[in-house]
Scaffold this motif. Structure first.
Motif, PDB file in Angstrom:
ATOM      1  N   ASN A 180      79.786 -38.351  29.465  1.00 57.12           N
ATOM      2  CA  ASN A 180      78.665 -38.646  28.484  1.00 57.12           C
ATOM      3  C   ASN A 180      78.020 -40.057  28.778  1.00 57.12           C
ATOM      4  N   TYR A 181      79.117 -41.000  28.673  1.00 57.80           N
ATOM      5  CA  TYR A 181      78.714 -42.526  28.998  1.00 57.80           C
ATOM      6  C   TYR A 181      78.185 -42.431  30.281  1.00 57.80           C
ATOM      7  N   GLY A 182      78.781 -42.265  31.267  1.00 58.76           N
ATOM      8  CA  GLY A 182      77.741 -42.417  32.650  1.00 58.76           C
ATOM      9  C   GLY A 182      76.724 -41.513  32.894  1.00 58.76           C
ATOM     10  N   ARG A 183      76.614 -40.085  32.043  1.00 62.70           N
ATOM     11  CA  ARG A 183      75.364 -39.440  32.303  1.00 62.70           C
ATOM     12  C   ARG A 183      73.984 -40.396  31.646  1.00 62.70           C
ATOM     13  N   HIS A 184      74.267 -40.870  30.298  1.00 64.43           N
ATOM     14  CA  HIS A 184      73.294 -41.443  29.460  1.00 64.43           C
ATOM     15  C   HIS A 184      72.923 -42.864  30.221  1.00 64.43           C
ATOM     16  N   LEU A 185      74.093 -43.516  30.799  1.00 60.65           N
ATOM     17  CA  LEU A 185      73.792 -44.681  31.324  1.00 60.65           C
ATOM     18  C   LEU A 185      72.892 -44.510  32.682  1.00 60.65           C
ATOM     19  N   GLY A 186      73.356 -43.479  33.300  1.00 58.61           N
ATOM     20  CA  GLY A 186      72.727 -43.238  34.654  1.00 58.61           C
ATOM     21  C   GLY A 186      71.089 -42.776  34.518  1.00 58.61           C
ATOM     22  N   LEU A 187      70.997 -42.127  33.299  1.00 56.62           N
ATOM     23  CA  LEU A 187      69.468 -41.645  33.245  1.00 56.62           C
ATOM     24  C   LEU A 187      68.704 -42.811  32.690  1.00 56.62           C
ATOM     25  N   ALA A 188      69.300 -43.774  31.944  1.00 57.23           N
ATOM     26  CA  ALA A 188      68.678 -45.035  31.480  1.00 57.23           C
ATOM     27  C   ALA A 188      68.339 -45.917  32.751  1.00 57.23           C
ATOM     28  N   PHE A 189      69.182 -45.768  33.606  1.00 57.83           N
ATOM     29  CA  PHE A 189      69.184 -46.641  34.860  1.00 57.83           C
ATOM     30  C   PHE A 189      67.881 -46.310  35.612  1.00 57.83           C
ATOM     31  N   GLN A 190      67.790 -44.942  35.760  1.00 61.32           N
ATOM     32  CA  GLN A 190      66.749 -44.349  36.665  1.00 61.32           C
ATOM     33  C   GLN A 190      65.395 -44.366  35.880  1.00 61.32           C
ATOM     34  N   ILE A 191      65.301 -44.283  34.702  1.00 64.61           N
ATOM     35  CA  ILE A 191      64.096 -44.276  33.709  1.00 64.61           C
ATOM     36  C   ILE A 191      63.652 -45.896  34.020  1.00 64.61           C
ATOM     37  N   VAL A 192      64.495 -46.869  33.799  1.00 70.71           N
ATOM     38  CA  VAL A 192      64.019 -48.147  33.892  1.00 70.71           C
ATOM     39  C   VAL A 192      63.556 -48.516  35.587  1.00 70.71           C
ATOM     40  N   ASP A 193      64.172 -48.022  36.492  1.00 70.50           N
ATOM     41  CA  ASP A 193      63.714 -47.949  37.765  1.00 70.50           C
ATOM     42  C   ASP A 193      62.293 -47.386  38.078  1.00 70.50           C
ATOM     43  N   ASP A 194      62.083 -46.426  37.212  1.00 74.00           N
ATOM     44  CA  ASP A 194      60.820 -45.819  37.355  1.00 74.00           C
ATOM     45  C   ASP A 194      59.692 -46.447  36.685  1.00 74.00           C
ATOM     46  N   ALA A 229      74.739 -44.094  25.494  1.00 73.03           N
ATOM     47  CA  ALA A 229      76.117 -44.493  26.402  1.00 73.03           C
ATOM     48  C   ALA A 229      77.013 -45.293  25.632  1.00 73.03           C
ATOM     49  N   VAL A 230      76.546 -46.576  24.996  1.00 78.98           N
ATOM     50  CA  VAL A 230      77.325 -47.226  24.097  1.00 78.98           C
ATOM     51  C   VAL A 230      78.039 -46.409  23.169  1.00 78.98           C
ATOM     52  N   GLU A 231      77.651 -45.326  22.224  1.00 81.18           N
ATOM     53  CA  GLU A 231      78.210 -44.649  21.535  1.00 81.18           C
ATOM     54  C   GLU A 231      79.559 -44.081  21.902  1.00 81.18           C
ATOM     55  N   HIS A 232      79.357 -43.556  23.420  1.00 83.45           N
ATOM     56  CA  HIS A 232      80.394 -42.714  23.912  1.00 83.45           C
ATOM     57  C   HIS A 232      81.341 -43.568  24.519  1.00 83.45           C
ATOM     58  N   ILE A 233      81.193 -44.859  24.886  1.00 86.23           N
ATOM     59  CA  ILE A 233      82.191 -45.652  25.476  1.00 86.23           C
ATOM     60  C   ILE A 233      82.930 -46.292  24.553  1.00 86.23           C
ATOM     61  N   THR A 234      82.594 -46.367  23.084  1.00 88.30           N
ATOM     62  CA  THR A 234      83.277 -47.088  22.296  1.00 88.30           C
ATOM     63  C   THR A 234      84.228 -46.388  21.572  1.00 88.30           C
TER      64      THR A 234
END
Length: 323
Positions: free
Chosen positions: A202-216, A295-300
């Motif tokens: 879930n860390y990777g999932r949410h980080l990846g979505l944030a990354f793509q939205i920022v790219d867009d 993402a941060v909530e899941h990695i902590t």
């Protein structure tokens, strides 16, 4: 803005080993494919995906060194990502990426497709040699997801009726799946509990979505020089992203411009102006921030360490690219 590479200091030495190994993984049996690999891996790139694998490896193996299998997984992740970019450039007819010529423009589309296929095949072979069925399943899913994401995007070109949920699903397939599944696979190699492995996913999932939205968002707010491709490229090709979908709720005329595929002079410029005059970009920023926070909530859940802190900082870095 903090450069991504400065976030990687806990795994700097690991990333150097990875850079040395990548071209060897491809091998030099065929000069053209080797030349393509040399060009791609020599072009640099931030190596964000393998860095995340290495950081999670270190964050989940605090009392011992990471294994050769962790290193190989990072290399496989970069091979799969590179293969997807090569195919992406063929589909988008891109001449430049990361400020350098694409494989399809250096050679031709046939060579680029075959090079991408070859990298996927090499990644699959090394994956099988990890001898861990769960990891094989997780990374094989990434390769399937890329194809599904590209197909969905192609079928939805210029479709103004697609929902944010459909957009996020496509973004998961094209961008977040590799980070989510490789993060979980790293945990599997570290023999973490199933619960921790799910948090890593879930860390990777949410980080990846944030990354793509920022790219867009950057497609509308950055210069051509910064992007390494013309600004507004996604919109022009009919790929409707979060800022556009949110703007469509406010600006009905935007739908007219998109549905006639910008075929009249000034249509694209008018569409860009309408998007900038709406809340579309800000709402997309809020959506990216929401996913970065999750993402941060899941990695902590991992114990404190330099590597865990770098993974937390990664979410801040993703958002900082907007400013």
């Amino acid at each position: 803005m903090t450069p991504a590479t400065s976030l990687f200091y806990p795994v700097e030495a690991d990333l150097q080993i990875l850079a040395d190994n990548l071209k060897q993984l491809v091998g030099n049996r065929h000069p053209i494919l080797y030349a393509a690999a040399e060009h791609l891996f020599g072009a640099g790139g931030k190596r964000i995906r393998p860095a995340i694998v290495l950081l999670i490896s270190r964050a989940t193996m605090l009392d011992k060194d990471i294994t050769p299998r962790h290193r190989r997984l990072a290399e496989i992740t970069e091979l799969i990502h590179t293969a997807s970019l090569v195919h992406d450039d063929v589909i988008d007819e891109s001449a430049m990426r990361r400020g350098v010529a694409t494989v399809n423009s250096l050679f031709n589309n046939k060579v680029a497709v075959l090079a991408g296929d070859f990298f996927f095949a090499q990644a699959s072979w090394y994956l099988a040699n990890l001898d861990n069925l769960e990891v094989v399943k997780l990374l094989s899913e990434v390769i399937m997801d890329y194809a599904v994401g590209e197909t969905q995007q192609a079928l939805n070109h210029f479709h103004t009726s697609i929902s944010i949920e459909t957009y996020l699903k496509k973004s998961y397939y094209k961008s977040a799946s590799i980070i989510a599944n490789s993060s979980k696979a790293t945990g599997v190699l570290s023999e973490v509990s199933p619960e921790i492995a799910e948090h890593l996913y879930n860390y990777g999932r949410h980080l990846g979505l944030a990354f793509q939205i920022v790219d867009d968002i950057l497609d509308f707010t950055s210069s051509t020089d910064t992007l390494g491709k013309p600004a507004g490229s996604d919109l022009k090709s009919g790929n409707l992203t979060a800022p556009v979908l949110f703007a469509l709720e406010e600006k009905p005329y935007l739908e007219v411009l998109i549905e006639r595929e910008f075929n009249q002079q000034g249509d694209l410029e008018q569409a860009m102006a309408l998007i900038h005059d709406s809340q579309g970009i800000q709402r997309a920023r809020d959506l990216a921030a929401h996913h970065a926070k999750l993402a941060v909530e899941h990695i902590t859940v991992l114990p404190p360490s330099e590597s865990r802190q770098a993974l937390i900082n990664m979410a801040d870095y993703v958002l900082s690219r907007l400013y």
